[in-house]
Design an enzyme around this catalytic site. Sequence first.
Site, PDB file in Angstrom:
ATOM      1  N   LYS A 204       0.836  -1.205   0.000  1.00 13.65           N
ATOM      2  CA  LYS A 204       0.000   0.000   0.000  1.00 13.65           C
ATOM      3  C   LYS A 204       0.875   1.262   0.000  1.00 13.65           C
ATOM      4  O   LYS A 204       1.944   1.302   0.622  1.00 13.65           O
ATOM      5  CB  LYS A 204      -0.948   0.002   1.202  1.00 13.65           C
ATOM      6  CG  LYS A 204      -2.049  -1.082   1.121  1.00 13.65           C
ATOM      7  CD  LYS A 204      -3.090  -0.781   0.056  1.00 13.65           C
ATOM      8  CE  LYS A 204      -4.055  -1.920  -0.206  1.00 13.65           C
ATOM      9  NZ  LYS A 204      -5.116  -2.047   0.777  1.00 13.65           N
ATOM     10  N   ARG A 238      -4.074  -9.962   4.735  1.00 15.27           N
ATOM     11  CA  ARG A 238      -4.279 -10.101   3.286  1.00 15.27           C
ATOM     12  C   ARG A 238      -3.009  -9.604   2.595  1.00 15.27           C
ATOM     13  O   ARG A 238      -2.670  -8.426   2.691  1.00 15.27           O
ATOM     14  CB  ARG A 238      -5.501  -9.292   2.838  1.00 15.27           C
ATOM     15  CG  ARG A 238      -5.807  -9.406   1.346  1.00 15.27           C
ATOM     16  CD  ARG A 238      -7.046  -8.590   0.982  1.00 15.27           C
ATOM     17  NE  ARG A 238      -7.364  -8.739  -0.425  1.00 15.27           N
ATOM     18  CZ  ARG A 238      -6.858  -7.984  -1.402  1.00 15.27           C
ATOM     19  NH1 ARG A 238      -5.988  -7.022  -1.119  1.00 15.27           N
ATOM     20  NH2 ARG A 238      -7.188  -8.193  -2.665  1.00 15.27           N
TER      21      ARG A 238
END
Length: 255
Positions: A204, A238
Amino acid sequence: MGILNLTPDSFSDGGKFNNEKAALDQAEKLLKEGAEIIDIGPQSTRPNAEFLTADEEIRRIGSMISNIRKEFPETLISVDTFYAETVKFGYNEGMDIINDISGGQYDKNMFDAAAETRLPYILMHVNPSYETMHDKINFTDITLSVNRYFSEKTNELLKKGVHDIILDPGFGFGKTVEDQMKMIDEVEFLGFGRFPLLIGISRKSFIYKPLGKSPLDITEETQKLHTKVLKQGAKILRVHDVAEAKKTIEGFYLE
């Protein structure tokens, strides 16, 4: 949870696994590295990604769910979609978990599909429309805002008979770097301790951009953050890099 993108335009692995053999090989690799859930993503949700209809998602998934189910029968399969029709298709193919980034906001029939299929449902915090998904919002208190959203949405789901709920705070979606780091620090306060918490921080931008690095070059930093959220009670990670995450989880439980 290992990420299996079937997309040509995902931000870090777009186009690598968008044919059936390559996708199945990647699923096998993720499982060998220690994944317990394979999360199939037919549509990229990065900023400026191509928007797909449910029909196009279903076409991309094809027989992927049934193939994984056949080859690896013990594996849990989630599908990353905000469409009720994709959920119904996936259910008939043998999927186990709904991973809806929209919190039921982008398809009014999603909560009903979750109730009808009785599949576990991952509820993610996100802005209320597809168009505003990545618009940065200045939250007065990010943890309070996310918890208010979780409270409203879980009440809706419970009323419909959906009780198997997993919460995802929505890292990477419409939040400033500062707010996301605050969420990392306050994971223990997210979700009231009533439902298991999924954390998706793999590759991210709130991690790699401030460091001036690429999404593929932040393994060490990501694992430190994974350890931090595990200590605060996170139950599912995840990830793209399953082997590294597996080491982190094993190290955490050996402490």
